[in-house]
Design a protein around this motif. Sequence first.
Motif, PDB file in Angstrom:
ATOM      1  N   GLU A  70       0.856  -1.183   0.000  1.00  0.00           N
ATOM      2  CA  GLU A  70       0.000   0.000   0.000  1.00  0.00           C
ATOM      3  C   GLU A  70       0.894   1.236   0.000  1.00  0.00           C
ATOM      4  O   GLU A  70       1.763   1.388   0.849  1.00  0.00           O
ATOM      5  CB  GLU A  70      -0.907   0.007   1.227  1.00  0.00           C
ATOM      6  N   LYS A  72       0.471   5.412  -0.292  1.00  0.00           N
ATOM      7  CA  LYS A  72      -0.428   6.570  -0.282  1.00  0.00           C
ATOM      8  C   LYS A  72      -1.890   6.154  -0.481  1.00  0.00           C
ATOM      9  O   LYS A  72      -2.593   6.647  -1.341  1.00  0.00           O
ATOM     10  CB  LYS A  72      -0.010   7.576  -1.357  1.00  0.00           C
ATOM     11  N   ASN A  73      -2.318   5.182   0.349  1.00  0.00           N
ATOM     12  CA  ASN A  73      -3.695   4.669   0.360  1.00  0.00           C
ATOM     13  C   ASN A  73      -4.116   4.004  -0.942  1.00  0.00           C
ATOM     14  O   ASN A  73      -5.295   3.861  -1.217  1.00  0.00           O
ATOM     15  CB  ASN A  73      -4.692   5.778   0.727  1.00  0.00           C
ATOM     16  N   GLU A  74      -3.165   3.587  -1.761  1.00  0.00           N
ATOM     17  CA  GLU A  74      -3.459   2.837  -2.982  1.00  0.00           C
ATOM     18  C   GLU A  74      -2.744   1.504  -2.906  1.00  0.00           C
ATOM     19  O   GLU A  74      -1.622   1.411  -2.427  1.00  0.00           O
ATOM     20  CB  GLU A  74      -2.963   3.591  -4.224  1.00  0.00           C
ATOM     21  N   MET A  75      -3.412   0.448  -3.391  1.00  0.00           N
ATOM     22  CA  MET A  75      -2.816  -0.890  -3.375  1.00  0.00           C
ATOM     23  C   MET A  75      -2.105  -1.149  -4.695  1.00  0.00           C
ATOM     24  O   MET A  75      -2.637  -0.866  -5.768  1.00  0.00           O
ATOM     25  CB  MET A  75      -3.898  -1.959  -3.165  1.00  0.00           C
ATOM     26  N   PHE A  76      -0.906  -1.685  -4.585  1.00  0.00           N
ATOM     27  CA  PHE A  76      -0.116  -2.046  -5.748  1.00  0.00           C
ATOM     28  C   PHE A  76       0.377  -3.479  -5.588  1.00  0.00           C
ATOM     29  O   PHE A  76       0.543  -3.968  -4.479  1.00  0.00           O
ATOM     30  CB  PHE A  76       1.098  -1.129  -5.902  1.00  0.00           C
TER      31      PHE A  76
END
Length: 115
Positions: A70, A72-76
């Motif tokens: 995660e 910056k509040n995004e899942m990669f």
Amino acid sequence: MKDDDKIRRFTPRKAKTGFFSNKNKFAKIKTFLGFEYVKLKKDVNGISFNKKSLEDFADELKYSISIMREVKNEMFLYEYFIPGDKLKDFMEKYIKGEIEGKIIQIEKHMQDNLA
């Protein structure tokens, strides 16, 4: 009786494995340090393992390791491609926290025989 109680009463499991060669093709699953394993003495052809051959085989493998992270509040999903002889180095960096995230999948890839 709870399901957990039933599970504890089972006798040790046996695993069918393609690498193990014995009369019934089953190996007893044992536990060490909380991990299950089977001990293999011979390959499927009944031949004892050769240290050099196994090391060469391991070094020629390639692994793809998927790690969820995660940012910056995004899942990669990060896909790492590791040669067999560098797998230990990669895992040490992961354990030390130099590579962050949660391992989602590890795949083993064998080199294609070009003939």
